[in-house]
Design a protein around this motif. Structure first.
Motif, mmCIF file in Angstrom:
data_model
loop_
_atom_site.group_PDB
_atom_site.id
_atom_site.type_symbol
_atom_site.label_atom_id
_atom_site.label_comp_id
_atom_site.label_asym_id
_atom_site.label_seq_id
_atom_site.Cartn_x
_atom_site.Cartn_y
_atom_site.Cartn_z
ATOM 1 N N ALA A 579 0.829 -1.233 0.120
ATOM 2 C CA ALA A 579 0.131 -0.034 0.090
ATOM 3 C C ALA A 579 0.952 1.241 0.001
ATOM 4 N N TYR A 580 2.069 1.228 0.755
ATOM 5 C CA TYR A 580 2.786 2.367 0.806
ATOM 6 C C TYR A 580 3.512 2.535 -0.527
ATOM 7 N N GLU A 581 4.055 1.388 -1.041
ATOM 8 C CA GLU A 581 4.736 1.463 -2.387
ATOM 9 C C GLU A 581 3.915 2.075 -3.471
ATOM 10 N N ASP A 582 2.517 1.711 -3.317
ATOM 11 C CA ASP A 582 1.305 2.053 -4.298
ATOM 12 C C ASP A 582 0.968 3.528 -4.249
ATOM 13 N N GLY A 583 1.561 4.184 -2.929
ATOM 14 C CA GLY A 583 1.189 5.561 -2.862
ATOM 15 C C GLY A 583 -0.331 5.736 -2.296
ATOM 16 N N ASP A 584 -0.891 4.555 -1.850
ATOM 17 C CA ASP A 584 -2.434 4.427 -1.604
ATOM 18 C C ASP A 584 -2.485 4.702 -0.152
ATOM 19 N N LEU A 683 5.158 7.743 8.018
ATOM 20 C CA LEU A 683 4.947 7.425 6.873
ATOM 21 C C LEU A 683 3.690 7.874 6.202
ATOM 22 N N ALA A 684 2.701 7.998 6.994
ATOM 23 C CA ALA A 684 1.606 8.692 6.471
ATOM 24 C C ALA A 684 1.884 10.057 6.030
ATOM 25 N N ALA A 685 2.620 10.727 6.988
ATOM 26 C CA ALA A 685 3.051 12.309 6.579
ATOM 27 C C ALA A 685 3.583 12.247 5.207
ATOM 28 N N GLU A 689 2.409 14.244 1.889
ATOM 29 C CA GLU A 689 3.447 15.448 1.472
ATOM 30 C C GLU A 689 4.215 15.062 0.311
ATOM 31 N N ASN A 690 4.284 13.714 -0.330
ATOM 32 C CA ASN A 690 4.869 13.272 -1.383
ATOM 33 C C ASN A 690 6.480 13.472 -1.122
ATOM 34 N N ARG A 691 7.018 13.105 -0.007
ATOM 35 C CA ARG A 691 8.428 13.151 0.106
ATOM 36 C C ARG A 691 9.056 11.573 0.681
ATOM 37 N N GLU A 692 10.021 11.750 0.815
ATOM 38 C CA GLU A 692 10.861 10.468 1.744
ATOM 39 C C GLU A 692 10.546 10.708 3.186
#
Length: 731
Positions: A579-584, A683-685, A689-692
């Motif tokens: 889910a994280y890698e999919d950006g979901d 990770l949610a943040a 915020e579309n950042r590492e």
């Protein structure tokens, strides 16, 4: 070997049960009736107060150097014959399990269903030990099982070990007082020695020459209290005819020893896991023999002499420098034999230990190798060749650091022990029960113990079919079904994959979406089918109500339910990563909440049992302190062992953080949940915020929590049956 000396010690330990002259038993054997105050009778009165007066104990001689017992008698009139009080207790426990369907363990017991009058023995129940040495406890036990337990704990632990057939028990408590008094006589001062001694939780690794000082300094009052406890432990072991195995001395010295003792020569030992190791005194020098004389004299003054001493020369990376290893080994053995002629040097079989140069240089008949890895590495096949015929004990280490993972490589025990023991030229002389922490895995405890008292190989299917009858008090189809599942899953793994312990859970790991173990040296994946394992839980929940009242049943139900929840972590984490890698963000948030919900359920589940309470662990430590400052120092010593283990260098570069992770109340809902919620928030943040994601200093978080933990529960709460049903409904 030292059979004659051990026999003498065993006879001395049994004198308490020889209060009457020898009489002719019913079968024509010479025996002696034990008086009401004999050691075995006293133990029975402690553990079975309603029934102890229905049992008579008789002491009989060994047969060919082997211990044996025989149980006979009618209803309410049981006679147990055995070679020592401990063996008599072993015989009584076999009777309980096989005839009375009762059981006592270090993790739960079932004695409440015993009738008012003990049932008759249908036919004489007799066993002869196939192993001279039945050794118990790992060097690490005093740290990972409970460094701050008192006499109430140890009194029961010794009784339980005797009931399970062990006759040699490692005793590390009180060693600090021996070292302190020894080096006061060799140029060192009180304060510097008390600062060199680590806190009790970390002392096992100091005794193995891995580290020093951490968790200290020790107060004089603490040294005295620990010495008093050790005296009680060794006294009780001797009363029962068991051998207290004490730490020998092989050269560990405090800093500055050579400067205080002109002519002495020490060898620096480098680093272990981020800790500087204590120096090693060159065994070729007169100073070595002098310190050894002092050490063994002081130890004998405090605790008496024994017949076996545990030493691991150059353990886990120790360096001899320019000292020939064989020469050093001969000096170590000579020092021991000068102080205690005929004593055995016990040494751990682990990694490269013992070095072949050691075994080639010493009198091998005076050594016993405690093999810690026969059920670990498939390449281990010929210990006679590996160790040149040195006597050894077949051992097991089914957990590391006290991990709460359920299971063991039982098929290896059944397949290897009998075959290795009976092969031509076998040097196998015993068993060695060495999980890094005790008081867990009661089925493994009982099964491994039975190896030494079973003729021929153990039939695992038959053993696991009988176990729930003994454990819960009667036959039950659902209990049999549950334990058959456990036999084929958690207790059905083998060393073929190169592991002896089961995988730890990921809830206790430092957070990372790719993490596959909590402790650095744990298995990276489950070693059995988790879905198949889960079938044991509903079966246990369906056991007949009459068999669900014991602490044995409730412990097992908790353990299986806890393991089911723990295994969920390995199912959920790949989904979180995807889910994280999919950006979901939505799916990641839902899965993160699901993860935390499982942790919350696990926290409530383990809080139902006092043995799973971190608060009890910390309270035990504080209770040993004489001042507020000492109480906090001891609490930090105990708590750090389960979390960061040591300072940053040890926790991070040394990879010791979470080595002793366990699914306990206060850890799961405390530090572990704090870490994962912190991680998920970041990770949610990062997704939003579309950042590492920003890195987290996990050691700083863990160390801060360890030094100032929140209020921790010290009393159990909740209904394990209700919570286990909740777990089953959510699987």
């Amino acid at each position: 070997m030292h059979i004659a000396r051990r026999s003498l010690l065993g006879a001395l330990g049994a004198l308490g049960s020889l209060g009457a002259p020898a009489v002719l038993g019913a079968a024509g054997r010479a025996s002696a009736a034990a008086p009401a105050g004999g050691p075995a009778a006293a133990a029975l009165a402690r553990r079975f107060p309603r029934h102890h007066d229905q049992v008579v104990f008789r002491t009989v001689p060994r047969r060919g150097g082997h211990d044996h017992f025989r149980v006979t008698g009618g209803t309410g009139r049981i006679t147990v014959e055995g070679t020592t009080p401990a063996v008599q207790l072993t015989g009584f426990h076999h009777y309980l399990r096989q005839v009375a369907h009762a059981h006592l363990s270090w993790s739960g017991e079932q004695t409440g269903s015993l009738p008012a009058r003990l049932p008759a023995v249908p036919a004489p129940l007799a066993r002869t030990a196939n192993a001279v040495h039945r050794f118990a406890l790992n060097d690490t036990n005093d740290g990972y099982t409970g460094p701050y337990r008192g006499w109430d704990y140890w009194e029961r632990e010794i009784d339980v070990l005797a009931l399970h057939g062990f006759n040699e028990v490692l005793v590390y408590a009180g060693a600090d007082a021996v070292y302190h008094r020894t080096f006061l006589r060799h140029g060192h001062h009180d304060a510097e020695l008390r600062a060199w001694l680590p806190g009790p939780a970390h002392q096992p690794w100091w005794l193995m020459q891995n580290m020093a000082s951490y968790g200290g300094p020790l107060s004089t009052a603490l040294l005295d209290r620990r010495a008093a406890l050790a005296r009680k432990i060794v006294r009780r072991l001797r009363e029962l005819g068991m051998v207290p195995v004490l730490p020998g001395w092989f050269g560990t010295v405090p800093p500055g020893f050579a400067a205080r003792n002109p002519g002495a020569r020490t060898v620096p030992q480098g680093d272990w896991g981020g800790f500087p190791r204590p120096d090693w005194l060159d065994p070729r020098t007169p100073h070595f023999a002098a310190v050894a004389r002092t050490y063994y004299a002081v130890q004998q003054e405090l605790y008496g002499a024994t017949s076996m001493y545990k030493m691991d020369l150059l353990h886990e990376g120790g360096t001899p420098g320019d000292v020939p290893v064989g020469t050093a080994a001969r000096a170590v053995q000579q020092a021991l034999r000068t102080a205690h002629p005929g004593a055995t040097w016990a040494i751990l079989g682990w990694q490269k230990n013992p070095r072949r140069e050691i075994l080639d240089a010493v009198d091998r008949s005076g050594m016993l190798v405690l093999d810690g890895v026969p059920d670990h590495y498939p390449a281990v096949t010929d210990r006679e060749t590996d160790w040149g015929g040195t006597p050894y004990a077949f051992g097991t280490i089914w957990n590391f650091g006290g991990h709460t993972a359920l299971g063991a490589n039982a098929p290896d025990w059944a397949a290897l022990y009998h075959r290795w023991r009976t092969k031509p030229g076998s040097a196998l002389r015993g068993i060695a029960l060495m999980p890094e922490a005790a008081d867990n895995n009661p089925a493994a405890f009982a099964l491994f113990s039975d190896l030494a008292w079973t003729d021929g190989p153990v039939d695992l299917a038959a053993w696991f079919a009988a176990w729930p009858v003994q454990r819960y008090g009667g036959a039950d189809a659902q209990a049999a079904r549950a334990w058959d599942v456990l036999r084929r899953t958690a207790y059905g793994t083998t060393r073929a994959d190169g592991w002896s312990e089961q995988a730890d859970g990921l809830f206790g790991a430092r957070p990372d979406l790719a993490v596959d173990r909590a402790a650095s040296w744990s298995p990276r994946a489950l070693r059995y089918d988790a879905a198949e394992f889960e079938r044991a839980l509903p079966a246990l929940l369906a056991v007949a109500p009459a068999l669900r009242t014991s602490t044995a049943y409730r412990y097992d139900l908790l353990d299986v339910a806890r393991q089911c929840v723990s295994n969920r972590s390995r199912l959920l984490l790949p989904r979180l990563r995807a889910a994280y890698e999919d950006g979901d963000e939505e799916r990641f948030g839902a899965l993160a909440q699901q993860w935390l919900d499982w942790m919350d359920l696990l926290e409530r589940l383990v809080a139902t049992d006092e043995r799973h309470l971190l608060g009890r662990w910390v309270a035990d430590a504080r209770a040993w302190g004489a001042t507020a400052e000492e109480r906090e120092r001891l609490a930090a010593d105990a708590l750090s062992l389960l979390t960061v283990w040591g300072p940053r260098a040890s926790a991070d570069a040394g990879k010791l953080h979470d080595y002793a992770n366990r699914e306990w109340s206060g850890l799961v809902g405390g530090l572990y949940r704090l870490r994962w919620s912190t991680y998920f928030t970041e990770l949610a943040a990062a997704l939003a915020e579309n950042r590492e994601p920003r890195p987290v200093d996990w050691y700083a978080l863990e160390d801060g929590w360890t030094r100032k933990p929140p209020a921790l529960r010290t009393q159990p709460a909740g209904d394990v049956v209700r919570l286990a049903r909740t777990v089953a409904s959510r699987l």
